[in-house]
Structures are given as C-alpha cells and as structure tokens.
Design a protein around this motif. Structure first.
Motif, PDB file in Angstrom:
ATOM      1  N   LEU A 182       0.751  -1.344  -0.340  1.00 10.48           N
ATOM      2  CA  LEU A 182      -0.200   0.188   0.125  1.00 10.48           C
ATOM      3  C   LEU A 182       1.024   1.117  -0.001  1.00 10.48           C
ATOM      4  O   LEU A 182       0.682   2.321  -0.425  1.00 10.48           O
ATOM      5  CB  LEU A 182      -1.284   0.606   1.212  1.00 10.48           C
ATOM      6  CG  LEU A 182      -2.521  -0.877   1.530  1.00 10.48           C
ATOM      7  CD1 LEU A 182      -2.738  -0.995   2.348  1.00 10.48           C
ATOM      8  CD2 LEU A 182      -2.617  -0.417   0.157  1.00 10.48           C
ATOM      9  N   LEU A 183       2.006   1.395   0.465  1.00  9.96           N
ATOM     10  CA  LEU A 183       2.983   2.415   0.448  1.00  9.96           C
ATOM     11  C   LEU A 183       3.823   2.943  -0.813  1.00  9.96           C
ATOM     12  O   LEU A 183       3.395   4.008  -1.226  1.00  9.96           O
ATOM     13  CB  LEU A 183       4.155   2.143   1.807  1.00  9.96           C
ATOM     14  CG  LEU A 183       5.244   3.836   2.128  1.00  9.96           C
ATOM     15  CD1 LEU A 183       4.112   4.665   2.483  1.00  9.96           C
ATOM     16  CD2 LEU A 183       5.883   2.783   2.852  1.00  9.96           C
ATOM     17  N   LEU A 184       4.381   1.222  -1.062  1.00 11.47           N
ATOM     18  CA  LEU A 184       4.181   1.645  -2.767  1.00 11.47           C
ATOM     19  C   LEU A 184       3.633   2.359  -3.669  1.00 11.47           C
ATOM     20  O   LEU A 184       3.458   2.801  -4.361  1.00 11.47           O
ATOM     21  CB  LEU A 184       5.399   0.346  -3.244  1.00 11.47           C
ATOM     22  CG  LEU A 184       6.132  -0.186  -2.649  1.00 11.47           C
ATOM     23  CD1 LEU A 184       6.592  -1.199  -3.038  1.00 11.47           C
ATOM     24  CD2 LEU A 184       7.222   1.296  -2.718  1.00 11.47           C
ATOM     25  N   MET A 185       2.340   1.322  -3.443  1.00 12.91           N
ATOM     26  CA  MET A 185       1.404   2.158  -4.013  1.00 12.91           C
ATOM     27  C   MET A 185       0.942   3.466  -3.963  1.00 12.91           C
ATOM     28  O   MET A 185       0.704   4.431  -4.759  1.00 12.91           O
ATOM     29  CB  MET A 185       0.003   1.277  -3.795  1.00 12.91           C
ATOM     30  CG  MET A 185      -1.432   2.012  -4.679  1.00 12.91           C
ATOM     31  SD  MET A 185      -2.977   0.526  -5.007  1.00 12.91           S
ATOM     32  CE  MET A 185      -3.451   1.900  -3.052  1.00 12.91           C
ATOM     33  N   VAL A 186       1.025   3.954  -3.430  1.00 10.49           N
ATOM     34  CA  VAL A 186      -0.271   5.111  -2.125  1.00 10.49           C
ATOM     35  C   VAL A 186       1.988   5.943  -3.282  1.00 10.49           C
ATOM     36  O   VAL A 186       1.262   7.493  -3.683  1.00 10.49           O
ATOM     37  CB  VAL A 186       0.654   6.125  -1.274  1.00 10.49           C
ATOM     38  CG1 VAL A 186       0.759   7.140  -1.110  1.00 10.49           C
ATOM     39  CG2 VAL A 186      -0.534   5.501  -0.753  1.00 10.49           C
ATOM     40  N   VAL A 187       3.087   5.914  -2.486  1.00 13.07           N
ATOM     41  CA  VAL A 187       3.713   7.425  -3.912  1.00 13.07           C
ATOM     42  C   VAL A 187       4.381   6.245  -4.874  1.00 13.07           C
ATOM     43  O   VAL A 187       4.531   7.672  -5.202  1.00 13.07           O
ATOM     44  CB  VAL A 187       5.344   6.162  -3.269  1.00 13.07           C
ATOM     45  CG1 VAL A 187       6.750   7.057  -3.173  1.00 13.07           C
ATOM     46  CG2 VAL A 187       5.813   6.738  -1.554  1.00 13.07           C
ATOM     47  N   GLY A 188       3.594   5.422  -5.496  1.00 14.87           N
ATOM     48  CA  GLY A 188       3.269   5.475  -6.952  1.00 14.87           C
ATOM     49  C   GLY A 188       2.423   6.603  -7.589  1.00 14.87           C
ATOM     50  O   GLY A 188       2.644   7.070  -8.846  1.00 14.87           O
ATOM     51  N   MET A 189       1.574   6.565  -6.747  1.00 11.91           N
ATOM     52  CA  MET A 189       0.829   7.403  -7.120  1.00 11.91           C
ATOM     53  C   MET A 189       0.499   8.317  -7.470  1.00 11.91           C
ATOM     54  O   MET A 189       0.812   9.265  -7.851  1.00 11.91           O
ATOM     55  CB  MET A 189      -0.833   6.986  -6.957  1.00 11.91           C
ATOM     56  CG  MET A 189      -1.304   5.285  -7.346  1.00 11.91           C
ATOM     57  SD  MET A 189      -1.603   5.303  -8.686  1.00 11.91           S
ATOM     58  CE  MET A 189      -3.225   5.975  -8.795  1.00 11.91           C
ATOM     59  N   THR A 190       0.728   8.920  -5.947  1.00 14.28           N
ATOM     60  CA  THR A 190       1.863  10.608  -6.231  1.00 14.28           C
ATOM     61  C   THR A 190       2.576  10.359  -7.272  1.00 14.28           C
ATOM     62  O   THR A 190       2.576  12.437  -7.969  1.00 14.28           O
ATOM     63  CB  THR A 190       2.260  10.960  -4.613  1.00 14.28           C
ATOM     64  OG1 THR A 190       1.505   9.803  -3.546  1.00 14.28           O
ATOM     65  CG2 THR A 190       2.587  11.586  -4.223  1.00 14.28           C
ATOM     66  N   THR A 191       3.304  10.036  -7.085  1.00 15.84           N
ATOM     67  CA  THR A 191       4.890  10.376  -8.353  1.00 15.84           C
ATOM     68  C   THR A 191       4.269  10.791 -10.058  1.00 15.84           C
ATOM     69  O   THR A 191       4.643  11.839 -10.679  1.00 15.84           O
ATOM     70  CB  THR A 191       5.279   9.193  -8.552  1.00 15.84           C
ATOM     71  OG1 THR A 191       6.385   8.784  -7.075  1.00 15.84           O
ATOM     72  CG2 THR A 191       6.912   9.843  -9.438  1.00 15.84           C
ATOM     73  N   VAL A 192       3.428   9.595  -9.843  1.00 12.90           N
ATOM     74  CA  VAL A 192       2.580   9.783 -11.032  1.00 12.90           C
ATOM     75  C   VAL A 192       1.834  11.596 -11.285  1.00 12.90           C
ATOM     76  O   VAL A 192       1.684  11.582 -12.419  1.00 12.90           O
ATOM     77  CB  VAL A 192       1.614   8.585 -11.944  1.00 12.90           C
ATOM     78  CG1 VAL A 192       0.513   8.975 -12.915  1.00 12.90           C
ATOM     79  CG2 VAL A 192       2.719   7.192 -11.728  1.00 12.90           C
ATOM     80  N   PHE A 193       1.135  11.115  -9.999  1.00 12.07           N
ATOM     81  CA  PHE A 193       0.358  12.456 -10.525  1.00 12.07           C
ATOM     82  C   PHE A 193       0.679  13.629 -10.329  1.00 12.07           C
ATOM     83  O   PHE A 193       0.799  14.614 -10.910  1.00 12.07           O
ATOM     84  CB  PHE A 193      -1.064  12.636  -9.487  1.00 12.07           C
ATOM     85  CG  PHE A 193      -2.086  11.554  -9.416  1.00 12.07           C
ATOM     86  CD1 PHE A 193      -2.520  12.173 -10.387  1.00 12.07           C
ATOM     87  CD2 PHE A 193      -2.281  10.848  -8.734  1.00 12.07           C
ATOM     88  CE1 PHE A 193      -4.105  11.289 -11.525  1.00 12.07           C
ATOM     89  CE2 PHE A 193      -3.328  10.026  -8.547  1.00 12.07           C
ATOM     90  CZ  PHE A 193      -4.250   9.941 -10.458  1.00 12.07           C
ATOM     91  N   ALA A 194       1.683  13.746 -10.098  1.00  8.89           N
ATOM     92  CA  ALA A 194       2.782  15.394  -9.627  1.00  8.89           C
ATOM     93  C   ALA A 194       3.765  15.401 -11.010  1.00  8.89           C
ATOM     94  O   ALA A 194       3.513  16.382 -11.488  1.00  8.89           O
ATOM     95  CB  ALA A 194       4.390  15.348  -8.170  1.00  8.89           C
ATOM     96  N   ILE A 195       3.937  13.994 -11.271  1.00  7.17           N
ATOM     97  CA  ILE A 195       4.487  14.600 -12.794  1.00  7.17           C
ATOM     98  C   ILE A 195       3.494  14.844 -14.110  1.00  7.17           C
ATOM     99  O   ILE A 195       3.725  15.779 -15.453  1.00  7.17           O
ATOM    100  CB  ILE A 195       5.411  12.908 -13.557  1.00  7.17           C
ATOM    101  CG1 ILE A 195       6.564  12.731 -12.267  1.00  7.17           C
ATOM    102  CG2 ILE A 195       5.886  13.170 -15.450  1.00  7.17           C
ATOM    103  CD1 ILE A 195       7.094  11.207 -12.766  1.00  7.17           C
TER     104      ILE A 195
END
Length: 92
Positions: A8-21
């Motif tokens: 879940l932590l990896l998913m949240v970090v990944g989704m946040t990174t995608v939205f930021a980019i």
C-alpha cells in the motif's frame, strides 16, 4: 500483514509520483503555449483570388459545357483552398 502495508505504501508513493509528473507536464505545456502565443507571431497567409475562367486552359474541351467547367473549377478551388489549377478536362 507487513507485506500489505509495504504494498500500500508503494502504491501511494507511485500514484503520487505519477500525478505530480502529470501536473508538471500539464503546467509546462500551458506555460509553453502562453510563451509561444505571446512572443512568436503567427504567420499571415495572403490568399490571392484567381478568377475561375483564368484557371482553365481550354474551355469547353472534350464536350464539357461551360456550366460544368465552372462547377469543376469552383469545386477544385474550394478543395485546394485556391491553390489548385485546372489544366485539362476530359469527358469519359
């Protein structure tokens, strides 16, 4: 249970990174559009109006009436934006 929390932590970090980019790409695109619209002038295209009769090399060629010739020339003018030229009309 620890594996789920790491996932879940990896998913949240990944989704946040995608939205930021994605937001960076969107705002850089908007900035580029604003810059180009402000500092790069648009080219002005001057169209020359050519009379329909001047574009046909031979009128009434091949048994085509003057009305048909005018229709063909005007259709070609509309399709090509005034850049086309009728050189020969043949009736088949």
């Amino acid at each position: 249970m620890e594996n789920i929390s790491i996932g879940l932590l990896l998913m949240v970090v990944g989704m946040t990174t995608v939205f930021a980019i994605l937001f960076i790409v969107i705002y850089l695109g908007k900035g580029l559009i604003a810059f180009v619209n402000k500092y790069v002038p648009e080219e002005v295209v001057v169209k020359q109006q050519v009379p329909a009769r001047a574009t046909v090399a031979t009128s009434n060629a091949g048994g085509v009436s003057n009305q048909e010739t005018a229709a063909i020339v005007s259709a070609l003018s509309v399709l090509t934006g005034g850049k086309g030229k009728v050189t020969k009309i043949e009736k088949k």
